[in-house]
Each structure stands twice: as C-alpha cells, then as structure tokens.
Design an enzyme around this catalytic site. Structure first.
Site, PDB file in Angstrom:
ATOM      1  N   ASP A 185      54.165  21.007  68.201  1.00  0.00           N
ATOM      2  CA  ASP A 185      54.493  22.424  67.798  1.00  0.00           C
ATOM      3  C   ASP A 185      53.189  23.159  67.950  1.00  0.00           C
ATOM      4  OD1 ASP A 185      55.702  24.996  67.024  1.00  0.00           O
ATOM      5  OD2 ASP A 185      54.935  24.448  65.041  1.00  0.00           O
ATOM      6  N   ASP A 201      52.084  27.175  66.132  1.00  0.00           N
ATOM      7  CA  ASP A 201      51.802  27.548  64.907  1.00  0.00           C
ATOM      8  C   ASP A 201      52.295  27.011  63.633  1.00  0.00           C
ATOM      9  OD1 ASP A 201      50.459  29.724  63.410  1.00  0.00           O
ATOM     10  OD2 ASP A 201      51.842  31.290  64.288  1.00  0.00           O
ATOM     11  N   THR A 216      56.290  25.329  72.574  1.00  0.00           N
ATOM     12  CA  THR A 216      56.445  26.376  71.754  1.00  0.00           C
ATOM     13  C   THR A 216      57.661  27.364  72.067  1.00  0.00           C
ATOM     14  OG1 THR A 216      55.366  28.418  71.073  1.00  0.00           O
ATOM     15  CG2 THR A 216      54.837  27.441  73.214  1.00  0.00           C
ATOM     16  N   ASN A 217      58.292  27.842  70.823  1.00  0.00           N
ATOM     17  CA  ASN A 217      59.384  28.901  71.027  1.00  0.00           C
ATOM     18  C   ASN A 217      59.072  30.216  71.503  1.00  0.00           C
ATOM     19  OD1 ASN A 217      61.593  27.029  70.557  1.00  0.00           O
ATOM     20  ND2 ASN A 217      61.976  28.151  68.861  1.00  0.00           N
ATOM     21  N   LYS A 250      63.629  25.302  70.511  1.00  0.00           N
ATOM     22  CA  LYS A 250      64.012  24.417  69.322  1.00  0.00           C
ATOM     23  C   LYS A 250      64.795  25.187  68.248  1.00  0.00           C
ATOM     24  CE  LYS A 250      59.506  24.495  68.902  1.00  0.00           C
ATOM     25  NZ  LYS A 250      58.247  24.086  68.619  1.00  0.00           N
ATOM     26  N   ASP A 308      55.920  21.783  61.749  1.00  0.00           N
ATOM     27  CA  ASP A 308      55.570  21.831  60.791  1.00  0.00           C
ATOM     28  C   ASP A 308      56.827  22.455  60.024  1.00  0.00           C
ATOM     29  OD1 ASP A 308      55.002  24.409  62.261  1.00  0.00           O
ATOM     30  OD2 ASP A 308      54.951  25.249  60.413  1.00  0.00           O
ATOM     31  N   ASN A 309      57.852  22.946  60.914  1.00  0.00           N
ATOM     32  CA  ASN A 309      59.130  23.758  60.682  1.00  0.00           C
ATOM     33  C   ASN A 309      60.313  22.545  60.607  1.00  0.00           C
ATOM     34  OD1 ASN A 309      61.508  25.313  60.699  1.00  0.00           O
ATOM     35  ND2 ASN A 309      60.157  26.960  61.321  1.00  0.00           N
TER      36      ASN A 309
END
Lengths: 256, 256
Positions: free
Chosen positions: A10, A12, A43-44, A181, A206-207
């Site tokens: 990922d 950010d 990345t989203n 995601k 991280d999420n």
C-alpha cells in the site's frame, strides 16, 4: 517469518504520510530492489496516473517506475479488458481514470456503453450522474474503482469514491463491482501483473479494513504495519488477524 | 364515500401531466373552491418556489395561490423552525429551497450549522458535498427534502433527491430525516397549515409508494387516482389498500 517471492505494498500510511516518506519503508523497498524481489505498489487512488505516483515515490528515494504502480484506475481498465477487449465505456473520473481507459484502447461512449466505469471525480456534475444512471438502467455493466466512503483533506473527512458512487447505486438499484481494496479483484490483478501466486506473495499495508482485508479476501498472507490507520489496539478487536503485525518495516527479517 | 372537510392533492400525475392539465382534476379543484372546502397541493418538488407552482396551476385554470402550495422545501423550513426558530443552516438546493430557508429567517452557515438541509440540486458539486459531510460529522442535524431516487426527464430516469442525498449518508454513516412523501412529516405539516385533522382530511395522489403511503403513514384516508404512476393492476399487489381507488377525479361524489 516465511520467505516470500513477491510483495504488494500500500502507499499512504505504509510507504509515506502525505508528502513525507516513511524512512523504514524506503529502506525496505530498496532492500527488495537490491535482492531482486519483485514488488508492486497497490493503491485505491484512482485520480492520479501511474507516472505521477512513480514520480512521487522516486522523489522519496524509493526505486519505482510507472510499471511498479497498480492504481484502481489501471485495475479497472484491466478488469474491463478481460471481459471485453474493445469495450465502449462511459467513464467518469479524473486524469488517472481517463488515462487508464484511453491507454486500454476503450472508446468513450455515452449512449450505449458496455460499461459504466466510475472513479473519484471532484468535478462531478448532475449531468454526469444522469448519463451514468441512464446507461446502467439500459444494461451497461457498472464498475467503480474503490469503495472508500471518506477521504481525508485539510478540513477533515470529505466524501470518498464509495460515497460518490452511491448516487448511481441508490437511483438505479444496481450495485457496482468495486475493483479496489478490500475487494480481492485488484489483488488478483496484481498477482497476474507480477506473474506470482498468492502463496508466494505478501500483502503489506497500514489499514486493516482495506489493505489487510483485501489480502485476506484474496487468500494472501498479510503484514500490517502500525505506521498509519490501524493501531495495535484496534487490531486486537479484529476477528481475523493478519499473518504478521509490525511497528515498522525495519522489523521485517529477510531470508538470505 | 365519506364526507371530508379538507383535501391534500399531489401534483404531477394527479392534477397535471408535465405541461398538460388533467381536465377532471381541474374541475375537481374548482368544485372544492366553489364549495369552500379547503385544499392544499402537497409536492415533493423542492426546486420550485410556491409562487412558480401557483403560477403553473393558475395557467391550467386551477384556482391556486402560493399559500395553497406546500413544497418539500417549505415543509423542511417549517420542520427546522419548529425545532430551532433562529437556526443556522447549511442549505444545498435550488431556488425553491433557498427561498424557503431565507423566508424562514435562517442564517446560511457553513462552518458550524445547526442543520444541514439538502434538496435536489442540479448544480451539485464535490465542494458542496464536502461541506455538508464535515457539518454532519461535526454534529449538525441532517434533513433532506424528499427520498425519491429517480426523476423522469426527457431521456429517462435521472437521479432524484434521495439518490443525491446518499453521498452524505454513505460517507458519514448518518441517515437524514426525510421530510417529503412517503414520510408522514409533510402530511402533518399540511394538516397544521389547513388547521384540520387527519380524520377529516383526504389525501389524493396517483403514486402509491409516495402519495398513498404518506397518507397511510400519517393516518389519513387516501384516494388513489389512476391517472399517473400506479395502475389498478399494480395497486392490487399492495398489502395495504387506499381507502378509495378511482380512474379519474370526475368519479368522486361530493356530499351536499
């Protein structure tokens, strides 16, 4: 820690915070590069082009070319292409989506598109929504880059693409296929792009609700890093745990 | 047919079709007028002012002043006023909502409003949505004029206010109070405006799911007229039936 042959990362909260790099992540990716281990940034974000993302990462000293970036816009284009190579698409979104659709060779079509592809669009208008609703009601397949409901900005949490998409969903009663995601679709496309398999690949983020769930949904081992959204305390409350949880990527041990 | 002292009438599909009047409805309203029976036009349209609606009806030969019209925008203003007379309101909508909010004496406020009032806005922007989401997240009460998910236009079904509202709902997780039909709120306000009671008042409309359900939800007798949305066949499938069903308002019998 198991040995993995490929890594999905990922952005950010994992490799940078906004405009600032996370030093341990920079070192981690440099190590991947020096060891010849394939990696892909997943990345989203659908608004930026892969070139813009690669430029940003390079600016942080992270070894990255545009081909090392999989945005939800590119993933959406791949998803459509696998279903209809010469699709006519009504696409609504910013530069990242527009470029992805054009690079895939799709024709922009408002009247009778095969697909409606929706992504984050801070220039959204009622007319765009009206065209999308008519096309979906006429039978166009409905895909949306990512389901995030909120997006942090300088004032607080603004609407994310999942919230913007809901106008079409609520009006037509048709739910979109979300590509990003925590859906597994983007992860499956990432594996394909790296020519790797789920058993040999690690998903890092991280999420919990997006990155880790995407990995779990796609059947990958997962590594959560507590440098962003999900704290160790919050992680404890989750029924399904990631394979690994680290405070930073400097704690990862590579096998020789 | 029972004797009623007051009548609530829907507009589109009940007294006119688009730009054309329904002759039996014109005669019906003229009869109400000549008999001195109070009536009110109750519409989910939030974009037009009561003056604009009254002008249109007068053009059809229907006796109507602005005070005979209750739009969802006016109802929304009344709803807020009953809760906070000098409310600070972040309102997003077209002329009808803007005028209703200003006439009620509310202050337009973006930073710390007491209420976010959302109505149909064909000039909707991402910035408007972002401001509304921040205000709702900060605790502003969230009201929306009407829950209609689709709105017919010359091309087909475009998004209605209920669909546009969903961006804020999905992003914040806060559901709005909807004022318009089928919610009973607008009907209760109509009864108050006519100084009548539910037992003495008849709700008339062509759309089972909005007009008739609003009447039923508010505890009124209802009359469906098959000049618009809901056919006699579709009506048969509904579990709760209206009090009366007529092909046109010429079939209504007044008691002397």
């Amino acid at each position: 820690m198991k040995k993995y042959d490929a890594f999905l990362l990922d952005l950010d909260g994992t490799v940078y915070w906004g405009k600032e790099e996370i030093p341990e992540a920079v070192t981690f990716v440099k190590t991947l590069k020096s060891k010849g281990l394939p990696y892909l940034f997943v990345t989203n974000n659908s608004t930026r082009t892969k070139e813009a993302v690669a430029d940003q990462l390079s600016g942080f000293g992270i070894p990255c070319t545009p081909d090392d970036v999989l945005t939800t816009s590119i993933a959406t284009a791949s998803y459509i292409k696998a279903r209809k190579p010469n699709a006519k698409v009504l696409y609504i979104g910013e530069q990242g989506l527009q470029q992805a659709m054009q690079s895939a060779g799709f024709t922009y079509e408002e009247e009778h598109p095969d697909f409606v592809a929706f992504g984050m669009d801070r220039q959204i208008t009622y007319e765009k929504y009206a065209k999308a609703c008519l096309a979906v009601r006429s039978g166009a397949a409905f895909v949306s880059t990512n389901p995030d409901v909120a997006l942090p900005n300088e004032h607080g949490l603004a609407p994310g693409n999942g919230a913007l998409t809901s106008v079409i969903t609520v009006s037509t009663g048709v739910k979109p296929v979300f590509i990003g995601k925590p859906e597994p679709i983007i992860i499956d496309l990432a594996l394909e792009k790296l020519a790797t398999t789920k058993r040999r690949t690690l998903m890092i983020g991280d999420n919990y609700d997006t990155d880790i769930m995407a990995g779990i949904n796609a059947g990958l081992d997962t590594l959560i890093v507590h440098t962003g959204v999900t704290s160790a305390e919050v992680l404890k409350t989750k029924a399904v745990q990631p394979t690994y949880a680290l405070n930073s990527l400097s704690e990862w041990t590579f096998h020789e």
